[in-house]
Design an enzyme around this catalytic site. Structure first.
Site, PDB file in Angstrom:
ATOM      1  N   GLY A   1       8.487  18.534  -9.434  1.00  0.00           N
ATOM      2  CA  GLY A   1       8.194  17.308  -8.717  1.00  0.00           C
ATOM      3  C   GLY A   1       6.755  16.903  -8.865  1.00  0.00           C
ATOM      4  O   GLY A   1       5.911  17.671  -9.351  1.00  0.00           O
ATOM      5  N   PRO A   2       6.418  15.671  -8.447  1.00  0.00           N
ATOM      6  CA  PRO A   2       5.039  15.188  -8.542  1.00  0.00           C
ATOM      7  C   PRO A   2       4.101  16.006  -7.662  1.00  0.00           C
ATOM      8  O   PRO A   2       4.555  16.732  -6.766  1.00  0.00           O
ATOM      9  CB  PRO A   2       5.141  13.730  -8.054  1.00  0.00           C
ATOM     10  CG  PRO A   2       6.589  13.387  -8.129  1.00  0.00           C
ATOM     11  CD  PRO A   2       7.335  14.664  -7.917  1.00  0.00           C
TER      12      PRO A   2
ATOM     13  N   GLY B   1       1.781  17.128  -4.681  1.00  0.00           N
ATOM     14  CA  GLY B   1       1.701  16.780  -3.268  1.00  0.00           C
ATOM     15  C   GLY B   1       3.024  16.587  -2.579  1.00  0.00           C
ATOM     16  O   GLY B   1       3.048  16.134  -1.425  1.00  0.00           O
TER      17      GLY B   1
ATOM     18  N   LYS C   1       6.018  21.466  -2.915  1.00  0.00           N
ATOM     19  CA  LYS C   1       6.672  22.558  -3.640  1.00  0.00           C
ATOM     20  C   LYS C   1       6.184  23.918  -3.143  1.00  0.00           C
ATOM     21  O   LYS C   1       6.984  24.814  -2.879  1.00  0.00           O
ATOM     22  CB  LYS C   1       6.408  22.405  -5.144  1.00  0.00           C
ATOM     23  CG  LYS C   1       6.957  21.113  -5.727  1.00  0.00           C
ATOM     24  CD  LYS C   1       6.758  21.031  -7.222  1.00  0.00           C
ATOM     25  CE  LYS C   1       5.291  20.874  -7.598  1.00  0.00           C
ATOM     26  NZ  LYS C   1       4.719  19.601  -7.128  1.00  0.00           N
ATOM     27  N   THR C   2       4.880  24.078  -3.018  1.00  0.00           N
ATOM     28  CA  THR C   2       4.334  25.346  -2.525  1.00  0.00           C
ATOM     29  C   THR C   2       4.753  25.592  -1.082  1.00  0.00           C
ATOM     30  O   THR C   2       5.064  26.723  -0.694  1.00  0.00           O
ATOM     31  CB  THR C   2       2.805  25.344  -2.652  1.00  0.00           C
ATOM     32  OG1 THR C   2       2.438  25.074  -4.009  1.00  0.00           O
ATOM     33  CG2 THR C   2       2.226  26.679  -2.225  1.00  0.00           C
TER      34      THR C   2
ATOM     35  N   HIS D   1      -8.607 -17.013  -4.266  1.00  0.00           N
ATOM     36  CA  HIS D   1      -7.883 -16.062  -5.113  1.00  0.00           C
ATOM     37  C   HIS D   1      -6.878 -15.265  -4.281  1.00  0.00           C
ATOM     38  O   HIS D   1      -5.691 -15.166  -4.642  1.00  0.00           O
ATOM     39  CB  HIS D   1      -8.883 -15.116  -5.793  1.00  0.00           C
ATOM     40  CG  HIS D   1      -8.249 -14.123  -6.711  1.00  0.00           C
ATOM     41  ND1 HIS D   1      -8.232 -14.270  -8.075  1.00  0.00           N
ATOM     42  CD2 HIS D   1      -7.592 -12.949  -6.464  1.00  0.00           C
ATOM     43  CE1 HIS D   1      -7.606 -13.246  -8.628  1.00  0.00           C
ATOM     44  NE2 HIS D   1      -7.223 -12.427  -7.662  1.00  0.00           N
ATOM     45  N   GLU D   2      -7.330 -14.696  -3.170  1.00  0.00           N
ATOM     46  CA  GLU D   2      -6.443 -13.880  -2.353  1.00  0.00           C
ATOM     47  C   GLU D   2      -5.365 -14.722  -1.685  1.00  0.00           C
ATOM     48  O   GLU D   2      -4.212 -14.282  -1.562  1.00  0.00           O
ATOM     49  CB  GLU D   2      -7.247 -13.110  -1.294  1.00  0.00           C
ATOM     50  CG  GLU D   2      -8.275 -12.140  -1.860  1.00  0.00           C
ATOM     51  CD  GLU D   2      -7.645 -11.096  -2.773  1.00  0.00           C
ATOM     52  OE1 GLU D   2      -6.454 -10.753  -2.575  1.00  0.00           O
ATOM     53  OE2 GLU D   2      -8.336 -10.623  -3.696  1.00  0.00           O
TER      54      GLU D   2
ATOM     55  N   HIS E   1      -2.505 -15.274  -4.087  1.00  0.00           N
ATOM     56  CA  HIS E   1      -1.543 -14.172  -4.061  1.00  0.00           C
ATOM     57  C   HIS E   1      -0.597 -14.306  -2.870  1.00  0.00           C
ATOM     58  O   HIS E   1       0.630 -14.204  -3.006  1.00  0.00           O
ATOM     59  CB  HIS E   1      -2.278 -12.826  -3.969  1.00  0.00           C
ATOM     60  CG  HIS E   1      -3.003 -12.424  -5.214  1.00  0.00           C
ATOM     61  ND1 HIS E   1      -2.404 -12.384  -6.444  1.00  0.00           N
ATOM     62  CD2 HIS E   1      -4.288 -12.005  -5.409  1.00  0.00           C
ATOM     63  CE1 HIS E   1      -3.281 -11.973  -7.356  1.00  0.00           C
ATOM     64  NE2 HIS E   1      -4.438 -11.739  -6.743  1.00  0.00           N
TER      65      HIS E   1
END
Length: 612
Positions: free
Chosen positions: A202-203, A205, A208-209, A425-426, A429
């Site tokens: 897996g990615p 973070g 897994k540990t 600009h913002e 968006h």
């Protein structure tokens, strides 16, 4: 009740005793030296003639005599001169004398041995200190083949499945390992055997540990944990010796769990470098690991767990049946999984009443478990900075903005012209996103500089996790990204450098649409982009790009350009249609610098659902 003495206190007392003994010895030597007086030979003969000397001892280089004193004590005098006729000259005086032949062998031996011992003792001490600080380093020659695995028992791990959230499928897979370790005979009553090795993939973070420690905590067995990089050293054969030692320790404590983190550091595919060459020490270590995996019986209660975020570069021999039999995917959590993970981490902070974790989870699409843990910590720090008694939803919003967009740059002052460009600009968006059906709602718009190069930012809040996207949805995403540049051109009639990051993202999406997803029928349903390297497919071969003709490459470029420019034109038309709303929102943004979702809805009215 008997009190156990402190070992450190005993050592301190020993040091004091040694120091006192050294002081007394030096004092004795000093007083002895004060009773010895070196005099010239002429004065020595004068003392002999006057009858003041009671005894004489003749050595190799000195003549020592003891004086008679009125108090009855004898004071030693030394004459540093010995002549060949000394016996004849001393016989004239009525004083007994003796000849002493001094042996200098021990003195000469010590003059060579003692400095050498001091040098080697100091060298050994320094090397051992370096070895302790470096975890073995160059100093651990006596234990160079010993494993550095840290042994954790049930009480030391302190982790159970209750501490792991958001990965229910992985926990279910590993629950079988726990059942087997607790009662291996009953679990194998039908003839089944437990997998020798379980590979957590897996990615970074994703936990897994943490899952491996939870398995050990649930089963209550010794937990041997070591990183794959710790096997490989500069000395040839050390890694293989450490693998053998690790499995010997685990067999002695079976049932037990061996956990190798970052397996790709040890198990990289052999011969993957092709004619360039390889790392002989790493390959020897890998071969020893393969031998150990073949050599132990899973019925003995020994299970090997490993974790990696790069499974594509592992050696195929590791993944074959009989070694790492099972691969468990530990992926980034979905929305419900993120809610579960947040519930685990908020136990450590003081949360305000009414905070909806569903809203926090909706804003954290793509976050891993480690990212969510960091988010809770940043939210608590944000509440602490404002002297709040509890952590509110606004603190989580601030933490998300800091993680995604970076830290606010309050000292980065923009001039009025730049502020206007950033505001339009913002808002470009935001208005395009609010106008297109199916787009994620806009959560916040700001012109406060953040991070390294962001002069403003627009945050959208996904309503749900998406795993598939149509061509129309990808085109809408491109239109939202190009909305800022379209607003600049519409209002100011010129372009700025503020859209550099937007253009890079737009180009990637459009190229993927053409070369990976086959969404342009004129080009064909063909994947022209090279796949990611997979060493498991062809050993020693790094796949290159898909061969295409120059004509096809030109048609691909034309298709990519057509997608981008078509989306830009539609975004410009949409903003032109709502020019008045754009002006009103930009002016309000210049005044307040930040507009949240409620303020945007009030300013834009019934803008949602307009067509491009």
């Amino acid at each position: 009740m008997a009190i156990k003495p402190n070992p450190k206190m005993q050592w301190n007392i020993g040091y004091w005793l040694l120091a006192l003994l050294a002081v007394f010895t030096l004092q004795n030597i000093w007083q002895t030296q004060r009773t010895v007086e070196a005099v010239p030979y002429s004065e020595f003969e004068k003392a002999l003639s006057e009858g003041k000397v009671s005894e004489i001892v003749v050595g190799e280089t000195t003549i020592t005599g003891k004086l008679k004193t009125p108090e009855g004590r004898k004071t030693v005098i030394v004459a540093n001169r010995v002549e060949p006729d000394v016996a004849e000259r001393l016989s004239k005086f009525d004083v007994p004398y003796t000849r002493v032949v001094e042996s200098t062998f021990l003195r000469d031996l010590l003059s060579w041995v003692v400095p050498a011992l001091v040098f080697f003792g100091l060298w050994f001490f320094l090397i051992r200190r370096m070895a302790d600080k470096a975890g073995g380093g160059l100093g651990g020659f006596m234990s160079i083949g010993k494993s550095r695995a840290k042994v954790y028992v049930e009480t030391d791990t302190g982790v159970t499945f209750a501490d792991v959230a958001g990965v229910d499928e992985a926990k279910a897979e590993l629950q079988e390992i726990v059942s087997f370790l607790k009662n291996p005979k009953d679990y194998g009553r039908l003839g089944a055997r437990m997998p020798k090795g379980v590979l957590l993939v897996g990615p970074p973070g994703t936990g897994k540990t943490l899952l491996a420690k939870a398995v050990a905590g649930e089963a209550g067995v010794p937990f041997f944990s070591i990183s794959g990089s710790e096997f490989v050293e500069m000395f040839v054969g050390v890694g293989a010796a450490r693998v053998r030692d690790l499995f010997e320790q685990a067999r002695a404590k079976a049932p037990a769990i061996i956990f190798i983190d970052e397996l790709d550091a040890l198990g990289r595919a052999r011969g993957a470098a092709g004619p360039i060459g390889g790392h002989d020490e790493r390959e020897q270590t890998l071969q020893q690991l393969l031998v150990e995996l073949d050599g132990f019986d899973s019925s003995s209660g020994l299970v090997l767990l490993s974790a990696t975020n790069r499974p594509e570069i592992l050696d195929p021999a590791l993944l074959r049946a009989g070694r790492f039999d099972r691969q468990v995917l530990v992926d980034r959590p979905d929305k419900s999984g993120r809610v579960q993970i947040l519930k685990v981490h908020i136990k450590k902070i003081r949360l305000a009443t009414g905070v909806d974790l569903e809203q926090v989870a909706a804003l954290t699409t793509g976050f891993s478990g480690a990212d969510l843990a960091n988010l809770c910590n940043e939210a608590a720090l944000a509440a602490t900075r404002r002297d709040a008694a509890e952590v509110s939803l606004e603190d989580f919003t601030v933490a998300i903005e800091r993680i995604i967009a970076g830290l606010e740059k309050k000292n980065r002052v923009l001039n009025q012209r730049e502020r206007e460009v950033v505001a339009y600009h913002e808002m470009g968006h935001a208005l395009v996103a609010m106008s297109l059906p199916g787009s994620d709602p806009v959560h916040k718009v700001s012109i406060i500089p953040r991070g390294i190069g962001a002069l403003g930012y627009t945050i959208q809040r996904p309503t749900e996790d998406r795993f598939l996207m149509t061509r129309e949805e990808l085109e809408h995403k491109i239109m939202v990204l190009l909305g800022g540049r379209a607003a600049e051109k519409l209002v100011f009639g010129q372009l700025s450098t503020g859209a550099a990051d937007d253009l890079a993202k737009v180009t990637d999406i459009a190229r993927d649409m053409v070369m990976r997803y086959g969404m342009v029928e004129e080009i064909g349903y063909i994947a022209y982009e090279a796949q990611q390297p997979r060493f498991l497919d062809v050993q020693g071969y790094m796949p290159g790009g898909c061969p295409v003709s120059e004509d096809t490459q030109q048609r691909i470029d034309v298709a990519v350009r057509g997608i981008v420019m078509g989306a830009f034109d539609r975004a410009t038309e949409l903003l032109q249609m709502h020019r008045e709303v754009l002006e009103r929102c930009a002016r309000e943004l210049l005044v307040k610098e930040t507009l949240d979702e409620a303020a945007l809805k009030e300013l834009t009215g019934a803008l949602r659902g307009a067509t491009a």
